[in-house]
Design a protein around this motif. Structure first.
Motif, PDB file in Angstrom:
ATOM      1  N   ALA A  21      -4.916  -0.206  -1.967  1.00 34.77           N
ATOM      2  CA  ALA A  21      -4.621  -1.580  -2.385  1.00 34.77           C
ATOM      3  C   ALA A  21      -4.443  -2.484  -1.163  1.00 34.77           C
ATOM      4  N   ARG A  22      -3.765  -1.995  -0.131  1.00 32.72           N
ATOM      5  CA  ARG A  22      -3.596  -2.785   1.097  1.00 32.72           C
ATOM      6  C   ARG A  22      -4.957  -3.092   1.731  1.00 32.72           C
ATOM      7  N   GLU A  27      -9.257  -7.008   2.817  1.00 36.92           N
ATOM      8  CA  GLU A  27     -10.693  -7.312   2.769  1.00 36.92           C
ATOM      9  C   GLU A  27     -11.010  -8.508   1.878  1.00 36.92           C
ATOM     10  N   ASN A  28     -10.040  -8.928   1.066  1.00 35.97           N
ATOM     11  CA  ASN A  28     -10.273 -10.011   0.110  1.00 35.97           C
ATOM     12  C   ASN A  28      -9.358 -11.207   0.350  1.00 35.97           C
ATOM     13  N   GLY A  29      -9.067 -11.476   1.626  1.00 37.27           N
ATOM     14  CA  GLY A  29      -8.356 -12.688   1.988  1.00 37.27           C
ATOM     15  C   GLY A  29      -6.850 -12.655   1.883  1.00 37.27           C
ATOM     16  N   ASN A  30      -6.268 -11.476   1.721  1.00 46.93           N
ATOM     17  CA  ASN A  30      -4.823 -11.372   1.558  1.00 46.93           C
ATOM     18  C   ASN A  30      -4.272 -10.274   2.476  1.00 46.93           C
ATOM     19  N   PRO A  31      -4.379 -10.437   3.791  1.00 48.75           N
ATOM     20  CA  PRO A  31      -3.960  -9.375   4.706  1.00 48.75           C
ATOM     21  C   PRO A  31      -2.457  -9.276   4.933  1.00 48.75           C
ATOM     22  N   THR A  32      -1.692 -10.275   4.498  1.00 47.43           N
ATOM     23  CA  THR A  32      -0.265 -10.279   4.843  1.00 47.43           C
ATOM     24  C   THR A  32       0.673  -9.826   3.735  1.00 47.43           C
ATOM     25  N   HIS A 131       1.340 -13.064  -4.432  1.00 43.81           N
ATOM     26  CA  HIS A 131       1.169 -13.837  -3.203  1.00 43.81           C
ATOM     27  C   HIS A 131       0.128 -14.933  -3.422  1.00 43.81           C
ATOM     28  N   GLU A 132       0.321 -16.082  -2.770  1.00 47.19           N
ATOM     29  CA  GLU A 132      -0.615 -17.189  -2.941  1.00 47.19           C
ATOM     30  C   GLU A 132      -2.023 -16.849  -2.467  1.00 47.19           C
TER      31      GLU A 132
END
Length: 167
Positions: A21-22, A27-32, A131-132
């Motif tokens: 999932a991480r 890979e889809n714009g949500n690394p944080t 998360h946004e």
């Protein structure tokens, strides 16, 4: 696909699922959102021990997704900004949704499971946050019929988009 309560025997599979999932989020714009290795092994083990961690398994019994479902009020949901909850009635909360990507319809199955648990507990609401930057999850939440309600802040102060579904 079946959903069951996770056990200590699932910890290795849970670590694999959350790692996948991480990677997907990064890979889809949500690394944080979980980029710091969250949930940690200790957090996962604590959730399993509390009986709040659930796993979705295939016909062979192999876990492919995980989530937490809570029946008590979430303290981070007491204050909501830039909006309002649809009501102040009791609710279930879906947290820590993760999948290894092997099964389709995961979030729909989670929501159906939450609906069943809510009905059994005579609760008419389900809440979730994300998360946004987690656009795939926002899409799934909207597709499942949740209404956007505003912004909540986690215990560490991080903002999250908050949603509610009235059953």
């Amino acid at each position: 696909m079946q959903i069951r309560t996770a056990t200590a025997a699932d910890l290795d599979d849970l670590a694999r699922i959350y790692a996948a999932a991480r990677r997907f989020m990064a890979e889809n714009g949500n690394p944080t959102q979980w980029g710091d290795g969250r949930p940690t092994a200790a957090e996962i083990a604590e959730t399993v021990e509390a009986g709040a961690c659930l796993v979705g398994v295939d016909d062979a019994g192999t876990p492919h997704f995980a989530f937490s479902l809570y029946t008590e009020a979430d303290p981070t949901y007491q204050q909501i900004y830039n909006g309002a909850w649809l009501n102040d009635e009791p609710y279930l909360t879906i947290h820590r949704v993760a999948s290894d990507g092997c099964l389709h319809g995961v979030f729909a199955a989670i929501v159906a499971f939450a609906r069943e648990r809510a009905a059994a507990a005579d609760v008419a609401n389900v809440r979730v946050d994300t998360h946004e930057d987690n656009k795939p999850m926002q899409h799934l939440i909207a597709k499942a019929g949740f209404a956007y309600c505003g912004v909540i802040h986690l215990a560490d102060g991080d903002p999250r988009l908050a949603y509610q579904l009235i059953l």
